[in-house]
Design an enzyme around this catalytic site. Structure first.
Site, PDB file in Angstrom:
ATOM      1  N   GLY A 260       0.615   5.923  -0.453  1.00 22.95           N
ATOM      2  CA  GLY A 260      -0.780   7.050   0.015  1.00 22.95           C
ATOM      3  C   GLY A 260      -2.272   7.105  -0.298  1.00 22.95           C
ATOM      4  O   GLY A 260      -2.624   7.911   0.006  1.00 22.95           O
TER       5      GLY A 260
ATOM      6  N   VAL B 159      -3.041  -1.628  -1.692  1.00 27.29           N
ATOM      7  CA  VAL B 159      -2.634  -3.317  -2.086  1.00 27.29           C
ATOM      8  C   VAL B 159      -3.342  -4.686  -1.521  1.00 27.29           C
ATOM      9  O   VAL B 159      -2.400  -5.182  -0.245  1.00 27.29           O
ATOM     10  CB  VAL B 159      -1.937  -3.314  -3.177  1.00 27.29           C
TER      11      VAL B 159
ATOM     12  N   ASP C 264       5.592   8.590 -12.609  1.00 35.56           N
ATOM     13  CA  ASP C 264       6.136   8.362 -11.421  1.00 35.56           C
ATOM     14  C   ASP C 264       6.934   7.207 -11.557  1.00 35.56           C
ATOM     15  O   ASP C 264       7.233   5.939 -10.661  1.00 35.56           O
ATOM     16  CB  ASP C 264       4.809   7.983 -10.326  1.00 35.56           C
TER      17      ASP C 264
ATOM     18  N   GLY D  72       1.033  -1.513   0.348  1.00 34.72           N
ATOM     19  CA  GLY D  72       0.295   0.286   0.195  1.00 34.72           C
ATOM     20  C   GLY D  72       0.902   0.988   0.170  1.00 34.72           C
ATOM     21  O   GLY D  72       2.096   0.902   0.267  1.00 34.72           O
TER      22      GLY D  72
END
Length: 721
Positions: free
Chosen positions: A20, A24, A133, A18
């Site tokens: 911010g 998952v 990203d 996981g």
């Protein structure tokens, strides 16, 4: 969410990560019977309609990508206020974990990983999708070493408000391109800048820019130069350093034109002829916004360097100036010049005092801020006019999280007021993830070795054994679960190990027919061995009956699936002789009942009970015998509880047809005897035996019958009283 069936199709199994923005989970696709990864949007974003719209649009765009180095997006959906994306499940680790564990990586490994990322970016850019990203956290490395880029489209969905809301995005500032840091529109070359930083980190084990806050890191992307890779790790070839230098240029125009161009450079960078190529150089143009130093304008000499004299006009003009200057000033002019001079002097003194005030900085003593929190240390330093510079966060054994354990200037050092010092703060120990040890991956010994490599002491590994259908010694369960974080120094590990299938009781097969025995073996979970039915002759077991079972006796413990052999009777041996012997019997008193009990023995066994018959007159009784070359037969006759006759039947005589047959003496009964026969015979003394030894004529008394039987016995048999 654990155990929830999302969208009526995806059974949530466990949380595997996981950030911010999202959590998952690993889930089971019930429809297609496969593992999937499901990214679920965090609850704080579910009311941001603009965010949701962009989130779904970009996720759907990412689903259009199909490349071996890109995590596939299978589905996008919503259930109530739960927004989710279903993706390909990759069993492995992310690149960030690998870098932390063993950076700097080998050059060839780092180049191989970067090449696959560049290949994935080339495919995405061709389809007009920019990642925005790229960082090690979003690069997954499968168990086979294959690279998968994830979170395509998710980065685009991050709005400006989420920059300060999510730790995940803030962490990404270390991989921002300068244009990303400025907040202007980013393009394909921003992804290449981020990839250059990832390659830099793989090869040096550190980031090019660090700072105490995201803003300071972003400013360094814009203004500062980083330490060149080869100055940190001299093992990096010049060709690979050139790739990093080019991809990380602050001016996008000086970077690679495309991911494909960067990929080609990566693929050839380790060729022998390229390893020692010349270092790339760039023209360092100053940014128009940067501070510039403008040189002062110097007065020109009135006489040129060659020493030539002034012209006549100039000389005349000079003379006139001298004449003017030689004239005595008037009184008013004198006062004016004195006043101006005084004003200039006062101004100059003021300026000197001000400049001296600015230049002269008092010295202060550095306080001790060790064992303080970062907030307390900052406050303590500010009291004496010292600011905090870089704050490094590094785990240190025995120091609590957030506590300062190192300062760049020791206590008592004299520094100028306004100076900065760097601090090192302890972070929480980064705990490893529990590896997957079950499901056929490891035996118990292999699992223990794997855990010891992670720092787990063997005395904190507990072994629980239980029966299962898995191979003996295979790990079938584990605590903590796979992918869960755990502390190797303190946590106890429990490994559930298979003892193999539970044993079963061996059924009794002897005495069953062959078909019944085979069925009993299958019903018990056993197997009939190859050629597991053996034929064996027998005197005492009828044909088709199981005589023996091997190798397990009835009632013993047997492992499921064990093989069994049975021995089935094929009947009497070929040399056996089946012979019917006619035994003569007479009542103790003619016409009265006598109970005859016959015992016999032959190849089938000793002292076998033929049975009992009640008679009232002499007759023959048929006794079936089985004779063997090494076993003759015999018959014992008991009358009313007493042994009266013994007959031996020889195997040789039976084979040759010379067995003596005792005769049966009989008499005609009297009319009274005929009419009063208790057996219901009609006067025939040979009842049931009319086919042998026709009766003599005349009356015969008991002694005569007995005598004749005795004589017959003496001729063909031994007689024992």
């Amino acid at each position: 969410m654990i155990g929830h069936e999302l969208g009526g199709r995806y059974q949530i199994i466990e949380r595997i990560g996981g950030g911010g923005m999202a959590l998952v989970y690993r889930a089971q696709d019930i429809l297609l019977n496969r593992n999937v990864a499901i990214k679920v949007l965090r609850q704080q974003f579910v009311n941001d309609e603009e965010f949701i719209r962009r989130f779904r649009r970009e996720a759907q765009s990412a689903a259009s990508l199909s490349h071996p180095n890109i995590v596939s997006v299978y589905d996008v959906g919503q259930e109530g206020d739960v927004h989710y994306i279903v993706m390909e499940y990759i069993e492995g680790r992310n690149l960030n974990e690998i870098i932390k564990e063993r950076a700097p990586l080998q050059v060839d490994e780092a180049v191989r990983i970067a090449s696959q990322i560049a290949d994935a970016l080339d495919h995405a850019h061709t389809n007009h999708i920019i990642h925005r990203d790229i960082k090690p956290h979003n690069i997954l490395i499968g168990r086979n070493g294959w690279v998968k880029v994830t979170d395509f489209g998710i980065a685009r969905a991050v709005s400006s408000t989420t920059i300060t809301q999510t730790g995940s995005v803030i962490g990404s500032v270390h991989y921002f391109s300068p244009e990303h840091a400025k907040g202007v529109t980013t393009g394909e070359k921003s992804d290449l800048y981020s990839l250059g930083i990832v390659l830099y980190q793989m090869l040096t084990g550190r980031l090019p820019f660090l700072g105490e806050s995201p803003i300071s890191v972003a400013l360094k992307h814009l203004q500062e130069h980083f330490d060149e890779p080869r100055s940190v790790n001299p093992m990096i070839p010049q060709s690979v350093e050139n790739i990093i230098l080019k991809s990380m240029r602050k001016n996008p125009g000086e970077r690679y034109e495309s991911a494909k161009e960067m990929l080609r450079d990566l693929e050839t960078s380790l060729l022998p002829e390229r390893r020692t190529e010349n270092k790339l150089t760039f023209v360092e143009d100053e940014d128009e916004d940067s501070t510039r130093v403008v040189p002062a304008i110097k007065p020109q000499n009135r006489q040129n360097s060659g020493g030539s004299k002034l012209s006549r006009d100039d000389q005349g003009s000079d003379e006139r100036q001298k004449q003017k200057s030689n004239k005595k000033p008037t009184g008013n002019k004198t006062k004016l010049w004195v006043g101006i001079t005084l004003i200039v002097i006062v101004a100059m003194l003021g300026i000197a005092w001000y400049v001296n005030k600015l230049v002269t900085v008092e010295e202060v003593k550095v306080p001790n801020v060790l064992n303080m929190s970062i907030e307390q240390a900052t406050e303590e330093l500010s009291k004496v006019g010292i600011v905090v510079g870089n704050v490094a966060q590094v785990y240190k054994e025995g120091v609590d999280e957030g506590i300062v354990y190192e300062q760049s200037k020791s206590e008592g050092t004299a520094v100028k007021e306004g100076s900065s010092i760097d601090l090192t703060v302890s972070t929480a120990k980064e705990l490893p993830q529990m590896p997957m040890l079950m499901g056929g991956t490891y035996t118990y010994e292999e699992a223990v070795a794997q855990l010891e490599q992670l720092g787990v002491s063997k005395d904190r590994i507990r072994k629980d054994e239980e029966n299962s259908d898995k191979d003996t010694g295979e790990v079938i369960g584990q605590t903590p679960d796979a992918n869960a974080t755990f502390n190797p120094d303190t946590d106890q590990i429990i490994l559930k190990v298979s003892k193999g299938p539970a044993n079963i009781k061996m059924p009794k097969l002897e005495g069953l027919t062959q078909a019944a025995a085979v069925k009993a073996i299958e019903d018990a979970g056993l197997k009939l061995a190859k050629d597991g039915i053996k034929q064996k002759s027998s005197y005492d077991k009828p044909s088709g009956e199981v005589m023996e079972q091997w190798p397990y006796a009835p009632g013993g413990d047997v492992a499921p699936g064990s093989e069994v052999t049975i021995f089935v009777s094929s009947g009497y041996p070929s040399e056996a002789i089946e012979y019917t012997f006619e035994v003569p019997v007479v009542p103790s008193t003619d016409g009265q009942k006598s109970k005859i009990h016959i015992i016999y023995g032959d190849a089938r066994g000793e002292n076998q009970d033929w049975g009992t018959r009640t008679i009232t007159k002499p007759q023959y009784i048929s006794v079936d015998l089985v004779l063997a070359p090494n076993k003759d037969g015999y018959v014992y006759v008991n009358r009313d509880g007493a042994l009266t006759d013994t007959y031996k039947v020889s195997y040789i005589d039976a084979k040759q047809g010379t067995v003596p047959q005792p005769s049966l003496p009989v008499t005609n009964p009297t009319p009274d005897e005929s009419n009063n026969d208790p057996n219901g015979n009609n006067g025939d003394n040979n009842s049931g035996n009319n086919d042998q030894n026709p009766p003599d004529t005349g009356m015969v008394n008991k002694s005569k019958i007995t005598g004749r039987l005795a004589k017959a016995d003496m001729k063909g048999s031994k007689h024992h009283n």
